[in-house]
Motif scaffolding. Structure first.
Motif, PDB file in Angstrom:
ATOM      1  N   PRO A  60       0.780  -1.241   0.000  1.00 34.37           N
ATOM      2  CA  PRO A  60       0.000   0.000   0.000  1.00 34.37           C
ATOM      3  C   PRO A  60       0.809   1.288   0.000  1.00 34.37           C
ATOM      4  CG  PRO A  60      -1.005  -1.588   1.483  1.00 34.37           C
ATOM      5  CD  PRO A  60       0.287  -2.194   1.027  1.00 34.37           C
ATOM      6  N   SER A  61       2.090   1.255   0.399  1.00 40.63           N
ATOM      7  CA  SER A  61       2.902   2.474   0.342  1.00 40.63           C
ATOM      8  C   SER A  61       3.232   2.871  -1.091  1.00 40.63           C
ATOM      9  CB  SER A  61       4.197   2.287   1.134  1.00 40.63           C
ATOM     10  OG  SER A  61       5.044   1.316   0.532  1.00 40.63           O
ATOM     11  N   ALA A  62       2.858   2.050  -2.082  1.00 41.39           N
ATOM     12  CA  ALA A  62       3.056   2.410  -3.485  1.00 41.39           C
ATOM     13  C   ALA A  62       2.292   3.669  -3.859  1.00 41.39           C
ATOM     14  CB  ALA A  62       2.627   1.258  -4.386  1.00 41.39           C
ATOM     15  N   ALA A  63       1.276   4.036  -3.098  1.00 45.98           N
ATOM     16  CA  ALA A  63       0.576   5.295  -3.353  1.00 45.98           C
ATOM     17  C   ALA A  63       1.519   6.481  -3.285  1.00 45.98           C
ATOM     18  CB  ALA A  63      -0.560   5.474  -2.337  1.00 45.98           C
ATOM     19  N   TRP A  64       2.584   6.371  -2.508  1.00 45.65           N
ATOM     20  CA  TRP A  64       3.583   7.436  -2.387  1.00 45.65           C
ATOM     21  C   TRP A  64       4.709   7.254  -3.396  1.00 45.65           C
ATOM     22  CZ3 TRP A  64       4.304  12.011   0.009  1.00 45.65           C
ATOM     23  CH2 TRP A  64       5.608  12.507   0.133  1.00 45.65           C
ATOM     24  N   TYR A  65       5.180   6.035  -3.573  1.00 45.16           N
ATOM     25  CA  TYR A  65       6.345   5.791  -4.429  1.00 45.16           C
ATOM     26  C   TYR A  65       5.977   5.646  -5.898  1.00 45.16           C
ATOM     27  CZ  TYR A  65       8.827   4.971  -0.053  1.00 45.16           C
ATOM     28  OH  TYR A  65       9.380   5.117   1.194  1.00 45.16           O
ATOM     29  N   ASN A  66       4.979   4.812  -6.210  1.00 47.49           N
ATOM     30  CA  ASN A  66       4.611   4.553  -7.597  1.00 47.49           C
ATOM     31  C   ASN A  66       3.229   3.909  -7.630  1.00 47.49           C
ATOM     32  OD1 ASN A  66       4.400   3.913 -10.287  1.00 47.49           O
ATOM     33  ND2 ASN A  66       6.430   3.006 -10.453  1.00 47.49           N
ATOM     34  N   PRO A  67       2.171   4.671  -7.972  1.00 47.52           N
ATOM     35  CA  PRO A  67       0.810   4.107  -7.955  1.00 47.52           C
ATOM     36  C   PRO A  67       0.632   2.918  -8.883  1.00 47.52           C
ATOM     37  CG  PRO A  67       0.751   6.514  -8.120  1.00 47.52           C
ATOM     38  CD  PRO A  67       2.180   6.107  -8.303  1.00 47.52           C
ATOM     39  N   ALA A  68       1.467   2.777  -9.908  1.00 50.40           N
ATOM     40  CA  ALA A  68       1.321   1.652 -10.832  1.00 50.40           C
ATOM     41  C   ALA A  68       1.564   0.321 -10.151  1.00 50.40           C
ATOM     42  CB  ALA A  68       2.283   1.821 -12.012  1.00 50.40           C
ATOM     43  N   GLY A  69       2.222   0.311  -9.008  1.00 52.95           N
ATOM     44  CA  GLY A  69       2.526  -0.934  -8.323  1.00 52.95           C
ATOM     45  C   GLY A  69       1.318  -1.644  -7.756  1.00 52.95           C
ATOM     46  N   PHE A  70       0.170  -0.971  -7.650  1.00 58.30           N
ATOM     47  CA  PHE A  70      -1.019  -1.628  -7.102  1.00 58.30           C
ATOM     48  C   PHE A  70      -1.491  -2.774  -7.995  1.00 58.30           C
ATOM     49  CE2 PHE A  70      -1.008   1.584  -4.040  1.00 58.30           C
ATOM     50  CZ  PHE A  70      -2.025   1.395  -3.134  1.00 58.30           C
ATOM     51  N   ALA A  71      -1.160  -2.733  -9.289  1.00 57.87           N
ATOM     52  CA  ALA A  71      -1.548  -3.821 -10.180  1.00 57.87           C
ATOM     53  C   ALA A  71      -0.619  -5.018 -10.057  1.00 57.87           C
ATOM     54  CB  ALA A  71      -1.547  -3.320 -11.628  1.00 57.87           C
ATOM     55  N   SER A  72       0.379  -4.948  -9.188  1.00 60.71           N
ATOM     56  CA  SER A  72       1.335  -6.051  -9.023  1.00 60.71           C
ATOM     57  C   SER A  72       1.325  -6.647  -7.623  1.00 60.71           C
ATOM     58  CB  SER A  72       2.756  -5.558  -9.352  1.00 60.71           C
ATOM     59  OG  SER A  72       2.827  -5.052 -10.658  1.00 60.71           O
ATOM     60  N   PRO A 188       3.554  -6.429 -19.693  1.00 61.27           N
ATOM     61  CA  PRO A 188       4.653  -6.159 -18.760  1.00 61.27           C
ATOM     62  C   PRO A 188       4.665  -4.734 -18.223  1.00 61.27           C
ATOM     63  CG  PRO A 188       5.467  -6.082 -21.006  1.00 61.27           C
ATOM     64  CD  PRO A 188       4.023  -6.492 -21.095  1.00 61.27           C
ATOM     65  N   ILE A 189       3.722  -3.885 -18.650  1.00 64.08           N
ATOM     66  CA  ILE A 189       3.688  -2.475 -18.248  1.00 64.08           C
ATOM     67  C   ILE A 189       2.431  -2.207 -17.435  1.00 64.08           C
ATOM     68  CG2 ILE A 189       3.593  -0.092 -19.061  1.00 64.08           C
ATOM     69  CD1 ILE A 189       5.179  -0.919 -21.483  1.00 64.08           C
ATOM     70  N   SER A 190       2.602  -1.465 -16.330  1.00 64.07           N
ATOM     71  CA  SER A 190       1.479  -1.072 -15.475  1.00 64.07           C
ATOM     72  C   SER A 190       1.424   0.444 -15.370  1.00 64.07           C
ATOM     73  CB  SER A 190       1.616  -1.677 -14.075  1.00 64.07           C
ATOM     74  OG  SER A 190       1.652  -3.082 -14.127  1.00 64.07           O
ATOM     75  N   LEU A 248       4.372   4.687 -13.617  1.00 69.27           N
ATOM     76  CA  LEU A 248       4.579   3.649 -14.629  1.00 69.27           C
ATOM     77  C   LEU A 248       5.558   2.633 -14.077  1.00 69.27           C
ATOM     78  CD1 LEU A 248       5.114   3.959 -18.418  1.00 69.27           C
ATOM     79  CD2 LEU A 248       6.850   2.796 -17.059  1.00 69.27           C
ATOM     80  N   LEU A 249       5.232   1.349 -14.278  1.00 68.51           N
ATOM     81  CA  LEU A 249       6.085   0.262 -13.818  1.00 68.51           C
ATOM     82  C   LEU A 249       6.236  -0.738 -14.960  1.00 68.51           C
ATOM     83  CD1 LEU A 249       7.569  -0.770 -11.275  1.00 68.51           C
ATOM     84  CD2 LEU A 249       5.524  -2.067 -10.712  1.00 68.51           C
ATOM     85  N   ALA A 250       7.483  -1.052 -15.309  1.00 71.13           N
ATOM     86  CA  ALA A 250       7.750  -1.936 -16.442  1.00 71.13           C
ATOM     87  C   ALA A 250       8.617  -3.104 -15.999  1.00 71.13           C
ATOM     88  CB  ALA A 250       8.433  -1.170 -17.572  1.00 71.13           C
ATOM     89  N   GLN A 251       8.176  -4.319 -16.337  1.00 69.32           N
ATOM     90  CA  GLN A 251       8.955  -5.531 -16.097  1.00 69.32           C
ATOM     91  C   GLN A 251       9.748  -5.817 -17.373  1.00 69.32           C
ATOM     92  OE1 GLN A 251       8.729  -7.530 -13.048  1.00 69.32           O
ATOM     93  NE2 GLN A 251      10.630  -8.359 -13.910  1.00 69.32           N
ATOM     94  N   ILE A 252      11.024  -5.385 -17.379  1.00 73.81           N
ATOM     95  CA  ILE A 252      11.832  -5.516 -18.588  1.00 73.81           C
ATOM     96  C   ILE A 252      12.106  -6.985 -18.897  1.00 73.81           C
ATOM     97  CG2 ILE A 252      14.022  -4.865 -19.659  1.00 73.81           C
ATOM     98  CD1 ILE A 252      14.011  -2.382 -17.892  1.00 73.81           C
TER      99      ILE A 252
END
Length: 527
Positions: A60-72, A188-190, A248-252
């Motif tokens: 849940p701290s992804a709201a501060w660091y990177n909101p795209a992480g909620f889909a992971s 691979p992209i959120s 944005l979060l990308a799994q390369i």
């Protein structure tokens, strides 16, 4: 634990959000708020890794660091709250001016405050891997908290003069954030977005008493007040605003992940403040008249506290199943604003009328190593540079302290089936410059050195049992949602079948005569 019904999942996330809001409590009542950005690292896992979490962002701290992480996130992530216990030490060398000689201002504070809490889950249609592509949640954050208490008093007699003085300065500042997050995964992209309501509350209080008496040398020393000066003042401010964050979060590939997020300048909704000032002066010359002034504004002060633009970029690499490394670079834009419209009266608190924040970069680096599959060890390094401008040796206007700080974090965890624990520590230290107030001169402010040492500890996991219980409850709710009703119908007992009545096609032995002859049992012939 995921649910194929998006409506049901969102409904229960809202219910959990209400529980968190009631459990968290309301915010209370500024030093460092207008100069630093990383006094405290947020998030249970992120704290242990020094805040390098933009490319991980799976709680849940992804709201501060990177909101795209909620889909992971994996299943239902429930964070009841990360509470920090800290010691904060500050020392201003020669911070108090007095005719008999300068005095240091030194203070050690013990603080306790919650840092993060929230809930996150995935829902909706599934991709080729069988995982839902949508993520949502609700987070409660407290990124800034500051308490400063300086108090000193002295009673000295030099020759025939006796001086009694008391100096008290209190500053309390706190920022509280809460809001929902929505994200979606496209292969691979959120992508994700967070809307946070931000509430800042601060209060300053200054009390300064100075009495100079003339004493006659005798066996029983008697003193007569020659002059006296007293200042008592306070100001409080409250401001509410909206802040948008996108990510944005990308799994390369299997080892590398890339994360980028941006926080836009906040939108002010409202702001209000109050002010109180009383001055009393008895001059040394008896021909002069004592003065007593009083100024009070119970409300109506204009208060603004915009958040500058922020861009975070980070990557994470997992060389093997045990090791994870991450690096973040954070950019903060320059900005100018007037915190409290108090005109010249704000000088009493050694606070500038116009806040100036300079362009700034911070760096976070961290790692995680699994000693055992259920024992993770984390470490991290971070910078907490000051955005305040340089302070001249002397000035007629106040400046904010300029203290560049550097810190390190570490934590060790224990993962069991029903509960997990994390014991961590964060330490930061810095030296720089601040100002002392010198009354009665044209040059009212002089530069002095300041040192700061922050040490924060946390033990997380004891409240995770509640999170596990909520997960079990949610599992039952999911089953009810799939059946189409939250309350299952009462189970009906099966009714026993009635025996069939003999018919014309039934033999006396009960065998149905319509059955094929090959399946009938032929009675043995009579002898």
């Amino acid at each position: 634990m995921v649910c194929s019904s998006g409506l049901g999942t969102l409904r229960h996330i809202v219910l959990l959000c209400g529980l968190f809001w009631m459990a968290w409590g309301s915010p209370g009542l500024a030093w460092g708020q207008d100069t630093h950005y990383q006094n405290y690292i947020m998030g249970q896992r992120a704290t242990g890794m020094g805040g390098a979490f933009t490319a991980i962002a799976n709680d849940p701290s992804a709201a501060w660091y990177n909101p795209a992480g909620f889909a992971s996130v994996e299943g239902l992530q429930v964070g009841i709250g990360l509470t920090l216990y800290g010691l904060e030490y500050r020392k201003l060398k020669d911070g108090l001016f007095r005719p008999e000689g300068q005095a240091d201002l030194e203070r050690l504070e013990f603080i306790i405050f919650p840092s993060t809490a929230g809930v996150a889950a995935r829902f909706g249609p599934r991709d080729k891997t069988g995982k839902p592509v949508w993520g949502a949640g609700f987070s409660i954050l407290m990124p800034y908290r500051s308490q400063i208490r300086f108090r000193t008093s002295f009673d000295e007699t030099v020759s025939t003069s006796r001086r009694e003085a008391t100096y008290i300065l209190h500053r309390d500042d706190q920022t509280f954030m809460a809001g929902p997050t929505l994200s979606r995964r496209f292969g691979p992209i959120s992508l994700g977005i967070t809307l946070l309501y931000t509430h800042r509350a601060f209060g300053w209080m200054l009390t300064e008493n100075d009495t100079l008496s003339d004493c006659q040398p005798s066996r029983l020393q008697t003193c007569v007040v020659g002059s006296a000066n007293s200042v008592t003042s306070s100001v409080e401010g409250f401001v509410g605003q909206f802040n948008f964050r996108v990510g944005l979060l990308a799994q390369i590939n299997e080892k590398w992940r890339l994360g980028v997020s941006a926080s836009f300048s906040s939108i002010r909704l409202w702001g209000d403040g109050n002010f109180f000032l009383q001055r009393y002066s008895v001059p040394r010359d008896p021909k002069q008249t004592p003065t007593n002034s009083f100024n009070r504004r119970p409300s109506g002060l204009k208060v603004t506290s915009p958040l500058p633009w922020e861009i975070r970029a980070g990557f994470a690499v997992k060389p093997n199943d045990r090791l994870l490394l991450a690096l973040d670079v954070v950019f903060h834009s320059p900005m100018k604003y007037t915190l409290v419209d108090l005109e010249e009266e704000v000088d009493l608190f050694q606070y500038p009328r116009e806040i100036t924040r300079q362009l700034l970069f911070n760096v976070n680096f961290g790692g995680e190593y699994k000693i055992k599959p259920f024992v993770p060890f984390r470490w991290g390094l971070f910078t907490n540079l000051s955005s305040a401008p340089a302070i001249p040796e002397t000035s007629s206007v106040p400046y904010l302290p300029q203290v560049h700080m550097f810190g390190a974090t570490s934590s060790i965890g224990l993962r069991l089936w029903r509960i997990s624990f994390d014991l961590g520590v964060s330490v930061s230290y810095g030296e720089g410059f601040a100002q002392r107030f010198r009354p009665g001169t044209v040059v009212a402010f002089e530069r002095v050195r300041i040192r700061q040492l922050f040490a924060h500890f946390y033990l997380a996991g004891a409240t995770e049992m509640l999170g596990r219980s909520l997960q079990e409850l949610w599992k039952q709710v999911q089953k009810s949602v799939k059946r189409g009703s939250l309350i299952s119908a009462p189970r009906k007992e099966p009714v026993p079948a009635k025996p069939k009545e003999p018919t014309a096609n039934t033999s006396s032995s009960g065998q149905d005569s319509s059955e094929p002859s090959s399946n009938r049992k032929t009675p043995p012939p009579a002898r």
